[in-house]
Design a protein around this motif. Sequence first.
Motif, short mmCIF file in Angstrom:
data_model
loop_
_atom_site.label_atom_id
_atom_site.label_comp_id
_atom_site.label_asym_id
_atom_site.label_seq_id
_atom_site.Cartn_x
_atom_site.Cartn_y
_atom_site.Cartn_z
N ILE A 104 -7.19 15.12 -4.84
CA ILE A 104 -6.22 15.40 -6.04
C ILE A 104 -4.83 15.26 -5.70
O ILE A 104 -3.96 14.78 -6.52
N ALA A 105 -4.59 16.08 -4.70
CA ALA A 105 -2.81 16.29 -4.14
C ALA A 105 -2.52 14.69 -3.91
O ALA A 105 -1.38 14.49 -4.08
N GLU A 106 -3.35 14.18 -2.85
CA GLU A 106 -3.01 12.76 -2.56
C GLU A 106 -2.83 11.80 -3.74
O GLU A 106 -1.81 11.02 -3.73
N THR A 107 -3.68 12.05 -4.71
CA THR A 107 -3.45 11.05 -5.97
C THR A 107 -2.28 11.12 -6.68
O THR A 107 -1.57 10.14 -6.90
N HIS A 108 -1.88 12.62 -6.87
CA HIS A 108 -0.69 12.77 -7.50
C HIS A 108 0.57 12.42 -6.93
O HIS A 108 1.70 11.79 -7.29
N ALA A 109 0.64 12.74 -5.23
CA ALA A 109 1.71 12.02 -4.36
C ALA A 109 1.77 10.66 -4.65
O ALA A 109 2.95 10.00 -4.61
N THR A 110 0.68 9.77 -4.42
CA THR A 110 0.45 8.40 -4.52
C THR A 110 1.02 7.94 -5.81
O THR A 110 2.01 6.93 -5.69
N LEU A 111 0.76 8.47 -6.78
CA LEU A 111 1.19 7.86 -8.13
C LEU A 111 2.38 8.16 -8.20
O LEU A 111 3.24 7.37 -9.00
N ASP A 112 3.08 9.45 -8.04
CA ASP A 112 4.53 9.76 -7.87
C ASP A 112 5.36 8.95 -7.17
O ASP A 112 6.42 8.35 -7.61
N ASN A 113 4.82 8.52 -6.01
CA ASN A 113 5.64 7.24 -5.10
C ASN A 113 5.62 6.29 -5.97
O ASN A 113 6.58 5.33 -6.11
N VAL A 114 4.29 5.63 -6.33
CA VAL A 114 4.12 4.34 -6.99
C VAL A 114 5.14 4.26 -8.20
O VAL A 114 5.90 3.42 -8.56
N SER A 115 5.28 5.42 -9.02
CA SER A 115 6.19 5.61 -10.30
C SER A 115 7.76 5.44 -9.80
O SER A 115 8.63 4.82 -10.19
N GLU A 116 7.81 6.14 -8.61
CA GLU A 116 9.64 6.05 -8.07
C GLU A 116 9.63 4.54 -7.69
O GLU A 116 10.99 4.17 -8.20
N LEU A 117 8.98 3.92 -7.03
CA LEU A 117 9.28 2.70 -6.41
C LEU A 117 9.06 1.70 -7.75
O LEU A 117 10.04 0.63 -7.62
N GLU B 140 -5.12 4.84 -0.59
CA GLU B 140 -4.17 4.08 -0.48
C GLU B 140 -4.38 3.15 -1.64
O GLU B 140 -5.34 2.77 -1.95
N MET B 141 -2.80 2.84 -2.39
CA MET B 141 -3.09 1.87 -3.73
C MET B 141 -1.92 0.86 -3.30
O MET B 141 -0.86 0.94 -2.93
N GLY C 254 0.72 -1.39 -0.13
CA GLY C 254 -0.13 -0.14 -0.06
C GLY C 254 0.91 1.23 -0.15
O GLY C 254 1.71 1.54 0.98
N GLN C 255 0.40 2.19 -1.05
CA GLN C 255 1.13 3.34 -1.05
C GLN C 255 0.06 4.57 -0.89
O GLN C 255 -1.12 4.29 -1.30
N GLY C 256 0.51 5.39 -0.16
CA GLY C 256 -0.23 6.80 -0.05
C GLY C 256 0.37 8.11 -0.52
O GLY C 256 1.34 8.13 -1.02
#
Length: 141
Positions: free
Chosen positions: A52-65, A123-124, A36-38
């Motif tokens: 919207i801000a949380e979605t951007h931050a979450t997808l940025d984290n997913v992309s990095e990982l 969370e994703m 789970g990523q947040g």
Amino acid sequence: MSNQDTARTTDTIIRDGARGPYSTVIRVGDIVYLSGQGGFLPDGERAIGGIIAETHATLDNVSELLGRAGASLSDLTQVTCYLVDIEELVDFNSAWDEYFGDSPRPTRTTIAAAALPFGLRLEMTCTAHVRADTPHGGASI
């Protein structure tokens, strides 16, 4: 199948400072699993500004990982999303579209959750398929 194909490589870096009995990323052969990523920013603070801000931050984290495992957002095959307020689905989808647009999108399940850790609204968990010729990426996982 060789031992190299089934070897598990893990990365237990947890950006939100939480410690738990799990790995952040596991790559098994050509499959990458993200726990789970947040919506946390690189400084460990939660993204402010709503879903919207949380979605951007979450997808940025997913992309990095994913990048650290030799994958990218285009390699995602399945994403499970947990939203605290399902009424935010339209805004969530709007932010999601900024990352995936009309390109082939991963399958997705969206679930309403009563609460998430650390006050998160989203969370994703993700699964990606990496081409067999793709190494584990530049950074060690």
